[in-house]
Motif scaffolding. Structure first.
Motif, mmCIF file in Angstrom:
data_model
loop_
_atom_site.group_PDB
_atom_site.id
_atom_site.type_symbol
_atom_site.label_atom_id
_atom_site.label_comp_id
_atom_site.label_asym_id
_atom_site.label_seq_id
_atom_site.Cartn_x
_atom_site.Cartn_y
_atom_site.Cartn_z
ATOM 1 N N LEU A 300 4.043 -1.041 6.239
ATOM 2 C CA LEU A 300 5.136 -1.779 6.309
ATOM 3 C C LEU A 300 6.344 -0.961 5.879
ATOM 4 C CD1 LEU A 300 4.139 -5.101 4.259
ATOM 5 C CD2 LEU A 300 3.797 -4.454 6.675
ATOM 6 N N ILE A 301 6.195 0.318 5.427
ATOM 7 C CA ILE A 301 7.041 1.259 5.028
ATOM 8 C C ILE A 301 7.526 1.872 6.326
ATOM 9 C CG2 ILE A 301 7.983 3.047 3.496
ATOM 10 C CD1 ILE A 301 6.990 0.728 1.765
ATOM 11 N N ASN A 305 6.076 5.724 12.975
ATOM 12 C CA ASN A 305 6.415 6.812 12.236
ATOM 13 C C ASN A 305 7.829 7.037 11.623
ATOM 14 O OD1 ASN A 305 3.917 8.014 12.336
ATOM 15 N ND2 ASN A 305 4.313 8.650 14.459
ATOM 16 N N TYR A 306 8.565 5.851 12.176
ATOM 17 C CA TYR A 306 9.925 5.864 11.461
ATOM 18 C C TYR A 306 9.972 4.894 10.274
ATOM 19 C CZ TYR A 306 14.871 4.656 11.794
ATOM 20 O OH TYR A 306 16.361 4.336 11.495
ATOM 21 N N GLN A 307 10.649 5.535 9.191
ATOM 22 C CA GLN A 307 10.699 4.980 7.941
ATOM 23 C C GLN A 307 11.701 3.819 8.054
ATOM 24 O OE1 GLN A 307 10.867 7.425 4.653
ATOM 25 N NE2 GLN A 307 10.816 5.868 3.132
ATOM 26 N N ILE A 308 11.349 2.412 7.532
ATOM 27 C CA ILE A 308 12.217 1.456 7.580
ATOM 28 C C ILE A 308 12.753 1.034 6.320
ATOM 29 C CG2 ILE A 308 12.038 0.648 9.957
ATOM 30 C CD1 ILE A 308 9.947 -1.384 8.939
ATOM 31 N N THR A 309 11.885 1.333 5.051
ATOM 32 C CA THR A 309 12.475 0.994 3.793
ATOM 33 C C THR A 309 11.555 2.025 2.796
ATOM 34 O OG1 THR A 309 12.201 -0.872 2.382
ATOM 35 C CG2 THR A 309 10.416 -0.507 3.577
ATOM 36 N N VAL A 315 4.308 -3.196 -1.825
ATOM 37 C CA VAL A 315 3.903 -3.966 -0.557
ATOM 38 C C VAL A 315 2.735 -4.896 -0.988
ATOM 39 C CG1 VAL A 315 2.571 -3.411 1.706
ATOM 40 C CG2 VAL A 315 4.995 -2.400 1.120
ATOM 41 N N PHE A 316 2.840 -6.065 -0.343
ATOM 42 C CA PHE A 316 1.412 -6.905 -0.342
ATOM 43 C C PHE A 316 1.147 -7.171 1.123
ATOM 44 C CE2 PHE A 316 -0.245 -11.317 0.046
ATOM 45 C CZ PHE A 316 -1.309 -11.206 -0.665
ATOM 46 N N SER A 317 0.021 -6.580 1.676
ATOM 47 C CA SER A 317 -0.238 -6.829 2.960
ATOM 48 C C SER A 317 -1.718 -7.006 3.170
ATOM 49 C CB SER A 317 0.146 -5.386 3.737
ATOM 50 O OG SER A 317 -0.173 -5.483 5.117
ATOM 51 N N PRO A 318 -2.414 -8.118 3.128
ATOM 52 C CA PRO A 318 -3.641 -8.477 3.373
ATOM 53 C C PRO A 318 -3.726 -8.293 4.878
ATOM 54 C CG PRO A 318 -2.579 -10.378 2.665
ATOM 55 C CD PRO A 318 -1.489 -9.066 2.395
#
Ligand code: MRU
Length: 347
Positions: A300-301, A305-309, A315-318
């Motif tokens: 999610l970040i 390979n491009y950092q967006i945050t 992060v919550f990613s089930p």
């Protein structure tokens, strides 16, 4: 593969997700699709475990079949310490992804053969034979699911699907997408709405690719647009696959499936699940017992390979959610269309 199944593959023009040839497993690397068709060719169980972890091969039935071949291959050409190597491979492959029960089904079927024939000189070939049978059974189940799925179409329909439950996710022609394919061939599908499926985009990368190859009209929508599509009367029914089905009919599938089922109830749209009976977990009475895989926060970040945050953010990613049985209109297996109330204790 039977003649009819082979014909269906040719018609679909879709490369197989997995193939076992010359004592090697050939895996179509799904992380590269749809832009590149790249194959991993290996007889190394550790490489197969990595392929499952990295989602190079994914989808519940496909990972079960890959794991079965992987476990069989673990003792190819091994003369000493076979038992230890087999147990290590079993444990390693079991640890790859926790939610899809098909993974454990595939591994346990191979283990049963091993336990009963461990002293046979041709034990490796016996294990391979069982893995091939699991693969063949899945091909048959996919086709029977498609046939049984025709019953859910009352008219030519606009269908919405989530994630990828197509040929890429199975040993055969797919589950939910195979229902859509056969219904389309029977003039029962007008259009398919494809949820892109955050965060790994199995919808926009894989389902869209399969539908394009089959010539079925579709468009990709963000997962968040499903409600608007329903409100605007552009969806007649929803059909998805499953990673694990509890005895009471609760269904674990790709994250976002539960949202769709809730939306369907609000908009009075039927919500169907299609899966082989190897996805039913008889040891799991209800959905609260299903272990849900959590994804790495980097997914999610970063985007490609491009950092967006910020890396500092939590992060919550089930990877999956559980849809309660009361939101499900029917579950299509190779046996029949199961209607509620569900009871899979004897299926
Ligand atoms: O994380 P994935 O891509 O393995 O998730 C796949 C799904 O959720 C599918 O819908 C499910 O495995 C059924 S595939 C026939």
């Amino acid at each position: 593969m039977s003649f009819e199944n082979y014909q269906a593959f040719l018609k679909m023009n879709i490369p197989k997700a997995i193939e076992f040839k010359d004592d090697k497993l050939i895996i179509l690397n799904q992380t590269k699709l749809p832009l590149t068709e790249e194959y991993i060719i290996t007889d190394n169980f550790e490489r197969i475990a990595l392929a499952i972890e990295r989602l190079e091969v994914r989808g519940a039935p496909a990972i079960g079949i890959a794991a079965a071949y992987g476990l069989a291959l673990s003792i190819k050409n091994i003369k000493n310490n076979i038992e230890q190597i087999f147990i290590n491979a079993y444990n390693r492959l079991s640890s790859t992804r926790p939610t899809a029960v098909n993974l454990f089904y595939g591994l346990n079927e191979i283990k049963k053969i091993y336990d009963n024939h461990k002293n046979d000189s041709d034990i490796y070939h016996r294990l391979v034979e069982r893995a091939v049978q699991i693969h063949k059974d899945d091909i048959k189940m996919c086709n029977a699911i498609a046939e049984n799925g025709l019953k859910i179409f009352k008219k030519k329909s606009r269908v919405l699907t989530h994630c990828n439950a197509g040929a890429l996710a199975t040993g055969g022609n797919g589950t939910a997408v195979n229902v859509i394919r056969l219904a389309y061939e029977n003039n029962l599908v007008e259009f398919v709405h494809v949820d892109e499926t955050r965060p790994l985009l199995q919808g926009s990368r894989l389902t869209a690719w399969e539908l394009k190859k089959m010539g079925i009209p579709f468009s990709i929508n963000t997962d968040a647009s499903a409600a608007v599509l329903m409100k605007e009367h552009k969806v007649d029914l929803v059909i998805v696959g499953a990673d694990r089905i509890a005895v009471n009919g609760d269904v674990a599938n790709k994250i976002g499936t539960y949202n769709l089922a809730v939306l369907c109830r609000y908009h009075n749209i039927p919500f169907y699940v299609a899966a082989p009976s190897s996805t039913i977990d008889k040891n799991c009475f209800n959905g609260s017992e299903i272990k849900i895989e959590m994804r790495d926060k980097k997914e999610l970040i970063y985007f490609n390979n491009y950092q967006i945050t910020s890396e500092e953010f939590e992060v919550f990613s089930p990877a999956f959610d559980v849809t309660p049985n009361e939101l499900i209109s029917g579950i299509i297996t190779e046996k029949t269309l199961h209607l509620p109330p569900f009871d899979f204790s004897n299926v």
